[in-house]
Design an enzyme around this catalytic site. Structure first.
Site, PDB file in Angstrom:
ATOM      1  N   HIS A 282       0.902  -1.087  -0.002  1.00 30.70           N
ATOM      2  CA  HIS A 282       0.069  -0.001  -0.116  1.00 30.70           C
ATOM      3  C   HIS A 282       0.987   1.080   0.156  1.00 30.70           C
ATOM      4  O   HIS A 282       1.914   1.308   0.337  1.00 30.70           O
ATOM      5  CB  HIS A 282      -0.740   0.190   1.168  1.00 30.70           C
ATOM      6  CG  HIS A 282      -2.309  -0.840   0.999  1.00 30.70           C
ATOM      7  ND1 HIS A 282      -1.967  -2.236   1.169  1.00 30.70           N
ATOM      8  CD2 HIS A 282      -3.338  -0.623   0.985  1.00 30.70           C
ATOM      9  CE1 HIS A 282      -3.497  -2.730   1.325  1.00 30.70           C
ATOM     10  NE2 HIS A 282      -4.069  -1.780   0.783  1.00 30.70           N
TER      11      HIS A 282
ATOM     12  N   LYS B 121      -0.765   5.063   4.483  1.00 27.72           N
ATOM     13  CA  LYS B 121      -1.853   3.993   5.361  1.00 27.72           C
ATOM     14  C   LYS B 121      -1.338   3.694   6.750  1.00 27.72           C
ATOM     15  O   LYS B 121      -0.359   3.646   6.892  1.00 27.72           O
ATOM     16  CB  LYS B 121      -1.876   2.704   4.251  1.00 27.72           C
ATOM     17  CG  LYS B 121      -2.773   1.708   4.916  1.00 27.72           C
ATOM     18  CD  LYS B 121      -3.044   0.356   4.131  1.00 27.72           C
ATOM     19  CE  LYS B 121      -3.961  -0.682   4.832  1.00 27.72           C
ATOM     20  NZ  LYS B 121      -5.197  -0.065   5.178  1.00 27.72           N
TER      21      LYS B 121
END
Length: 278
Positions: free
Chosen positions: A167, A171
């Site tokens: 990601h 995040k």
């Protein structure tokens, strides 16, 4: 379309990347109306939600940080369908956000990950008592649902599997909710994976990733340039079977978000996972 057929929607986390995509999707949906846009970033207060999301026309819905007054306002709107709140905020606040929404009779659609098992159970109990629908969905992508179904099928035939999730570096939680959910789905088969053949030693703590149920390992990568990606890698003598899903644009989540907004109105309890409403 009669007002009773219009779904009033609040977007919480409206100034974030996912929040802006949700606002655009709602604005283009004839059966929905954006009623509130919540965000705690002071830089965006009072800005028009449509303009912030990149729409050509303003929506005349200002960004505000006042969640509970907005929940009360939408709950009191009797000329429309029951209200829905879409939450893409932060793991630290999502539990309180969802409890508040249920208390006002507003149906939560939760894309924020990081809720603990205990928090999910408490929210499920609260939603049951209130007979209020709630959807908690780690990943709104149809492609990810298909990957997870393929992984469950493969898990019947392989004894070794590891998960890698990748990601963007903004995040906040790791592993991702999607990776945790995937591991849980594989573990539900009830058999152990990755039986050790040697006594492993981690020279640096965490080198082998996090350990989920039934011996399944999850590895998290955070880098700029990534959006959301996941691999499930199965191994056996002489072969590797890899399932991978890549996200190149957050617009891929919007069909799932819109489906969830419509479906949550039909529920009386908490449901976890997009696959449950397809």
């Amino acid at each position: 379309m009669a007002n009773k057929d219009i779904i009033p929607v609040i977007v919480n986390g409206a100034a974030g990347k996912m929040g802006r995509e949700v606002i655009k999707a709602i604005a283009q949906s004839p059966d929905m109306q954006l009623m509130g846009a919540i965000d705690n970033n002071p830089a965006h207060q009072d800005k028009d939600a449509g303009e912030l999301a990149g729409l050509s026309e303003p929506l005349e819905v200002p960004i505000t940080n006042q969640l509970e007054p907005m929940l009360g306002y939408v709950a009191g709107e009797r000329q429309m369908s029951p209200g829905v709140i879409v939450d893409f905020t932060h793991p630290d606040g999502v539990y309180d956000n969802v409890r508040s929404a249920i208390a006002y009779g507003i149906r939560p659609v939760v894309g924020t990950t990081g809720l603990s098992t205990e928090q999910l159970q408490d929210l499920a109990d609260f939603a049951d008592k209130a007979s209020t629908g709630c959807l908690v969905i780690p990943n709104f992508s149809i492609g990810m649902v298909l990957l997870q179904q393929a992984a469950v099928t493969a898990s019947r035939y392989f004894e070794n599997v590891e998960i890698i999730e990748l990601h963007h570096n903004q995040k906040a939680d790791a592993p991702s909710g999607t990776a945790i959910q995937t591991a849980q789905m594989l573990a539900e088969l009830g058999k152990p994976f990755n039986t050790p053949l040697v006594e492993e030693t981690e020279k640096i703590t965490g080198a082998r990733g996090s350990l989920a149920d039934e011996g399944i390992r999850i590895h998290s990568i955070r880098l700029p340039g990534l959006i959301a990606h996941q691999e499930v890698i199965f191994g056996a003598a002489g072969q590797i079977y890899t399932l991978r899903h890549d996200t190149s644009d957050r617009a891929c989540y919007m069909p799932g978000v819109l489906l969830a907004i419509r479906k949550v109105l039909q529920l009386k309890s908490l449901v976890y996972g997009l696959e449950k409403i397809l």
